[in-house]
Design an enzyme around this catalytic site. Structure first.
Site, PDB file in Angstrom:
ATOM      1  N   TYR A   1      -2.701   4.503  -5.052  1.00 13.36           N
ATOM      2  CA  TYR A   1      -2.210   3.245  -5.632  1.00 13.36           C
ATOM      3  C   TYR A   1      -0.813   2.885  -5.141  1.00 13.36           C
ATOM      4  O   TYR A   1      -0.140   3.671  -4.507  1.00 13.36           O
ATOM      5  CB  TYR A   1      -2.319   3.210  -7.140  1.00 13.36           C
ATOM      6  N   GLU A   2      -0.441   1.631  -5.423  1.00 12.51           N
ATOM      7  CA  GLU A   2       0.790   1.012  -4.898  1.00 12.51           C
ATOM      8  C   GLU A   2       0.795   0.973  -3.363  1.00 12.51           C
ATOM      9  O   GLU A   2       1.833   1.105  -2.725  1.00 12.51           O
ATOM     10  CB  GLU A   2       2.039   1.737  -5.418  1.00 12.51           C
ATOM     11  N   GLY A   3      -0.372   0.792  -2.809  1.00 11.50           N
ATOM     12  CA  GLY A   3      -0.519   0.757  -1.349  1.00 11.50           C
ATOM     13  C   GLY A   3      -0.942   2.105  -0.842  1.00 11.50           C
ATOM     14  O   GLY A   3      -0.159   3.053  -0.816  1.00 11.50           O
TER      15      GLY A   3
END
Length: 591
Positions: free
Chosen positions: A434-436
């Site tokens: 997550y978050e890229g």
């Protein structure tokens, strides 16, 4: 079951012996003397070990439950959040104007590592709120700040970020969520978002969702995306809560880890929202939150490695298995402890050298953020922009690997849920996604960040390493740390040169090596941190410090990283220089 001891001593070493925070020319840092930071860290450490860590297994076992549209969080979570509110821990580094304590970001990061290590799933509720509040602080109107920030700083209201949709994750230009303008200046938000951490729960009076959506008639793709504030409950003019908004959780995802955090499918059915920032500039506003979140996720990878290492070390000291090959070391017992065996030592040294080096890297990065924001330093801003994908990608990849190594120390017992070790591995796994996702971080690093401002920020990093090596070349005891760092830095420069020479004519040649470059860069960063820590330890030992064992251990661990871990840069360089052909050689139908 696992235990957790807050690593306050090591954090203090990094803050004061390595980064010299109280002498740094950054506004607010003069107050960060050792006595003050010790008081804050010790108190936070008690909360981490006594309040949050005992709830970690509870959250993992119970998870969250969706009942009639309401998410019930695990037993004890709400009481713990109340305690965090009462202690002012939810806004440690946020402005006083809206109820924060305005301490530097570096101290908030140090505290955040302890909270996340003790209970990652719980800490996400306030961590996401911090990020959403930061976005409103930077991009919101004065009225929006006054309406939302005091309650969000205290976590009486929590926050989320809503990006992903069922058909689009990284490619946000494909999103379908719509924002229809209304006569009163608001927007009507309709669509579905998935994987929304903390999207619905029972621990706050209101939840403030930051939602990416497209205003009809705007530009195509990502350029047409705007950001909106969409509260769960509408807020009346006097600040009281009004009617329920048109947003609801329709499902909780069943996940591999972080069971104590509610990961929700959120349905927006004509929900009332307000534009945050400029029209069609939603990604600019959201990246204020996402860049902060990416540093925080790097911290999560480090934090899970820390608690896993602590428990693996304790187990290795207590568990009796076999005899040392050099002779019995526990003659009174039926066998020697695991820690006498070289391969167990290798694993523990991998973990220890990563955790302590990664912590220094994280706190140094947080100092760059403070220098950028508090000191309005453009060079620091450029450097932390370059470092953000390295912090996120390298610390989470390596952090996950270290939890696996810690689990391996337990042997079969590590695979049994009763030991608690699998939770660290399962919780750490999400940080790589997550978050890229980390592959995207690597592409961002090579495709965008290296060339930022004509490459001056990566050149500044090279100069930093070069200056450190030159300035300490004649210091007794430093040669064994400087020479490996020089070699690793040359590998990093050679990789950058390969991209410059081949990237334009064959972009795949650069992108095929991007993941290796991210790790190569990460190793050089930790090499620099270990060089700095070795220097600090030598200074203390030369000065007759009473804590000789601590500083000698630093030197031994630094030596291990330089000799056993840092040479990985050569492997990564060889992979990068092999170009795209080994990666792209098969046709699609040959897979």
């Amino acid at each position: 079951m696992p235990n957790y001891t807050a690593p306050t001593k090591d954090i203090q070493f990094v803050l004061h012996n390595v980064l010299n925070v109280s002498q740094a020319d950054i506004p607010g840092y003069a107050e960060l003397d050792a006595e003050f930071t010790a008081a804050v860290l010790d108190e936070a450490g008690k909360i981490a070990s006594e309040v949050l860590q005992p709830l970690n297994a509870v959250g993992d076992t119970e998870g969250c439950k969706l009942e009639n549209g309401v998410v019930r969080t695990p037993t004890g979570f709400k009481a713990a959040l109340d305690q965090m509110r009462e202690g002012g821990w939810t806004a440690l580094d946020l402005p006083v104007e809206f109820g924060g304590q305005n301490m530097p970001y570096i101290l908030g990061t140090a505290v955040g590592e302890m909270f996340s290590g003790a209970n990652q799933a719980f800490t996400m509720y306030q961590g996401l709120t911090h990020g959403a509040a930061s976005a409103i602080l930077v991009h919101g109107t004065e009225a929006q700040k006054a309406t939302y920030l005091p309650k969000m700083f205290s976590c009486d209201w929590t926050g989320t970020m809503n990006l992903t949709e069922p058909h689009c994750g990284t490619d946000l230009g494909l999103m379908r969520t719509k924002a229809e303008p209304q006569d009163d200046g608001s927007y009507q938000i309709s669509g579905q978002k998935i994987f929304i951490s903390s999207g619905e729960h029972d621990m706050a009076d209101n939840i403030v969702h930051l939602v990416l959506a497209k205003i009809p008639g705007g530009p195509e793709g990502i350029k047409g995306v705007s950001l909106f504030i969409v509260p769960k409950f509408l807020v009346n003019e006097d600040g009281s809560l009004g009617e329920r908004n048109g947003v609801a959780c329709s499902k909780i995802e069943e996940k591999m880890g972080i069971h104590g955090n509610s990961t929700c499918v959120m349905d927006y059915d004509g929900a009332k929202g307000w534009l945050l920032g400029e029209k069609h500039k939603g990604m600019r506003a959201m990246f204020t939150m996402m860049n902060e979140a990416r540093i925080g996720v790097g911290m999560q990878g480090l934090a899970q490695a820390e608690i896993a290492y602590q428990n693996a070390l304790e187990y290795a000291k207590d568990r009796l298995q076999g005899r040392a090959v050099t002779g019995t070391e526990n003659p009174e017992g039926p066998a020697d402890p695991l820690i006498v065996h070289p391969d167990i030592r290798r694993s523990l040294m991998d973990q220890k050298s990563f955790v302590e080096g990664g912590r220094a890297f994280l706190l140094w990065s947080a100092q760059l953020i403070d220098r950028s924001h508090r000191g309005d330093d453009a060079a620091a801003e450029g450097l932390i922009s370059l470092m953000t994908p390295v912090v996120k990608g390298f610390l989470t990849d390596e952090g996950y690997d270290m939890t696996v190594q810690a689990q391996q120390v337990y042997g079969g017992h590590g695979y049994i849920e009763e030991s608690g070790m699998s939770q660290f591995t399962r919780d750490a796994r999400i940080a790589m996604i997550y978050e890229g996702a980390n592959g995207v971080q690597a592409l961002d690093l090579v495709g965008r960040k290296l060339a930022l401002d004509s490459g001056k920020h990566v050149m500044a990093f090279f100069d930093m390493v070069k200056s450190f090596c030159k300035d300490n070349a004649d210091m007794d005891g430093m040669a064994e740390f400087i020479e490996p760092l020089k070699a690793a830095s040359k590998d990093l420069q050679a990789a950058g040169m390969f991209f410059m020479q081949n990237g334009m004519k064959n972009p795949n040649a650069a992108l095929a090596g991007s993941y290796d470059f991210m790790h190569l860069f990460g190793h050089v960063c930790l090499g620099l941190m270990w060089g700095r820590m070795a220097r600090a330890a030598l200074v203390e030992l030369e000065g007759g410090s009473g804590d000789t064992a601590f500083y000698q251990a630093k030197l031994v661990t630094a030596r291990y990283y330089m000799q056993r871990r840092l040479p990985a840069t050569g492997m990564h360089l060889a992979r990068i220089q092999s170009g795209a052909d080994p990666v792209m050689g098969l046709s699609v139908d040959q897979f």
